[in-house]
Design a protein around this motif. Structure first.
Motif, PDB file in Angstrom:
ATOM      1  N   HIS A 121       5.532   1.242  -5.414  1.00 56.05           N
ATOM      2  CA  HIS A 121       5.527  -0.067  -4.752  1.00 56.05           C
ATOM      3  C   HIS A 121       4.083  -0.567  -4.860  1.00 56.05           C
ATOM      4  CE1 HIS A 121       9.235   1.625  -3.084  1.00 56.05           C
ATOM      5  NE2 HIS A 121       8.518   2.612  -2.605  1.00 56.05           N
ATOM      6  N   HIS A 160      12.577  10.930  -2.957  1.00 53.51           N
ATOM      7  CA  HIS A 160      12.178  11.834  -1.872  1.00 53.51           C
ATOM      8  C   HIS A 160      13.111  13.046  -1.741  1.00 53.51           C
ATOM      9  CE1 HIS A 160       8.888   9.322  -0.467  1.00 53.51           C
ATOM     10  NE2 HIS A 160       9.697   8.281  -0.578  1.00 53.51           N
ATOM     11  N   HIS A 178       9.109   5.384  -9.531  1.00 49.00           N
ATOM     12  CA  HIS A 178       9.267   4.926  -8.143  1.00 49.00           C
ATOM     13  C   HIS A 178       7.887   4.635  -7.560  1.00 49.00           C
ATOM     14  CE1 HIS A 178      11.483   5.317  -4.089  1.00 49.00           C
ATOM     15  NE2 HIS A 178      10.223   5.035  -3.790  1.00 49.00           N
TER      16      HIS A 178
HETATM   17 ZN   LIG Z   1       9.368   4.403  -1.977  1.00 52.70          ZN
END
Ligand SMILES: [Zn+2]
Length: 451
Positions: A73, A264, A71
């Motif tokens: 970006h 998260h 995960h």
């Molecule tokens: Zn994220």
């Protein structure tokens, strides 16, 4: 005994192998052979008879599986040094550049920067979702690493979210979902690239949209990545809109299953945790970005429930070695001490096999095991902070850093050698990303970037 010698493209000898394979987690002074991109030999003993194109003696080096970072970006490397001090995810925060403002040249530069950082520090698999996924996937693939790219899909109007307005528009949903599926079609069959779907979050995706995503995931066996329980704003918005928790919405819309990776998981209830455990969904634990914003996922509870946990760096420093330390230490702070369930081998497992399992790749990578892909990382442990080698995985987790990585091998190919990428020009990537960031911050009127 077979008289024919075993033939290897690469043989590594005399190294300390930290395997992440429970059958034999540590092999000291051992041998690892690679043929056609796969591990074909791993033992404490030398092969009886062999021929190797390349032989490397790596005494005092640690060899680990490549880290699986599901995960990230990469384009958001543009907010480094700023966003983590603002307290919330960039997409929700006014005054800092948004992905939608990035042009394709800038996207290419920033994606390569983020992916290169991860690769140099030992991530051989990077799950990256954001806007410009087509440009970013192409740019990142040039580094030679494995990728699980995806478009950030949603039906909310993100331009309004940063200003506190959640407006769902089916046209936006159709556009982002079709971009996500076009990416899948484009990379289908590539041995190093496996496209996922990234439903951004339950507050930014309506129920009808999430159902569409669930159907496509089931039809094409696609892993879905999402942000779950990331913020109080998300919890509140979803409650107002649906009367449920985000986890309940994911279950009702058919997404809560073994193909779902939940990033998260800070704001999840005990009942949510039970639902997740039953479903086989995976938790993507992001301890450093969460702790940087003053929050933590209830990781001890999630682990005790038997949920598969993997580790990811999200928008921050893409060092999976450092991240293992954050995962271990923050869990111990939450537990109030040291116990048997949070030891270095557990976070090492999360950073390797945990990620492989979440991405549905546990049969082909994630550990040093004969038959799996030759994806591995070499650390020079002949250094003061990694000596003595009493418990190598303990050294790695407590004192190691991504900067200790010397070589990274993906499918048998050296994509990092002596700390430098072999396929791309590191200086050029750094220069291009710096230029792109200055342009983007300059457009926001942030003058200190221009001084
Ligand atoms: Zn994220």
């Amino acid at each position: 005994m077979n008289a024919n010698p075993q033939v290897f493209d690469l043989l590594i000898k005399d190294a300390i192998f930290i395997t992440a394979d429970p059958k034999e987690p540590l092999i000291r002074d051992g041998y690892l052979g690679v043929t056609d991109g796969k591990i074909t030999y791993l033992s404490r003993k030398a092969p009886a008879s062999y021929k190797a194109t390349t032989t490397l003696s790596l005494s005092g080096h640690f060899v680990t599986p490549g880290f699986v970072n599901p995960h990230a970006h990469s384009i958001l490397s543009m907010v480094r040094g700023v966003a983590s001090d603002l307290g919330f995810a960039p997409s929700y925060t006014p005054g800092i550049p948004k992905g939608t403002q990035v042009n394709s040249e800038q996207a290419r530069a920033l994606a390569q920067l983020g992916a290169l950082e991860a690769l140099l520090f030992g991530s051989t698999v990077l799950g990256d979702n954001f806007v410009h996924a087509d440009t970013a996937a192409q740019a990142m693939s040039e580094l030679g690493m494995r990728l699980c790219p995806s478009w950030r899909i949603h039906d909310v109007d993100f331009a309004k979210v940063a200003h506190g307005e959640w407006h769902h528009d089916p046209a936006i949903g159709a556009r982002t979902l079709s971009a996500g599926m076009a990416l899948y079609d484009n990379w289908k069959g590539n041995p190093l690239v496996t496209v996922n779907l990234a439903a951004h979050a339950v507050d930014t995706c309506s129920e009808s949209f999430l159902k569409e995503v669930a159907e496509l995931s089931a039809k094409h066996n696609l892993v879905v990545s999402t942000h779950l329980g990331q913020s109080k704003v998300e919890v509140q918005r979803v409650k107002e809109r649906t009367g449920s928790t985000s986890t309940e919405v994911l279950e009702e819309t058919g997404l809560l299953n073994e193909r779902l990776m939940c990033g998260h998981c800070i704001y999840v209830t005990d009942t949510d945790i039970e639902r997740m455990a039953k479903s086989g969904a995976h938790v993507v634990h992001i301890p450093k970005p969460n702790a940087t914003s003053g929050r933590l996922a209830p990781t001890p509870k999630l682990k005790a429930a038997g949920i598969n946990i993997c580790l990811a760096t999200d928008t921050q420093h893409a060092d999976m070695v450092e991240l293992m330390r954050w995962a271990l230490i923050t869990a111990r702070v939450q537990e109030g001490g040291v116990d048997e369930s949070w030891q270095p081998q557990h976070v090492f497992h999360m950073a390797t096999m945990g990620g492989a399992k979440a991405l549905g790749m546990q049969e082909t990578l994630g550990s040093l095991t004969v038959g799996k892909a030759a994806d591995f990382v070499v650390f020079n442990a002949n250094r003061p902070h990694l000596t003595p080698h009493v418990n190598p995985v303990g050294n790695l987790v407590h004192t190691g850093q991504g900067r200790d990585v010397t070589h990274v091998v993906v499918a048998g190919e050296f994509v990092v050698r002596d700390g430098m990428p072999t396929r791309v020009d590191m200086d050029q990537i750094v220069r291009s990303a710096e230029k792109a960031s200055r342009e983007l911050w300059g457009a926001e009127g942030v003058q200190y970037w221009l001084n």
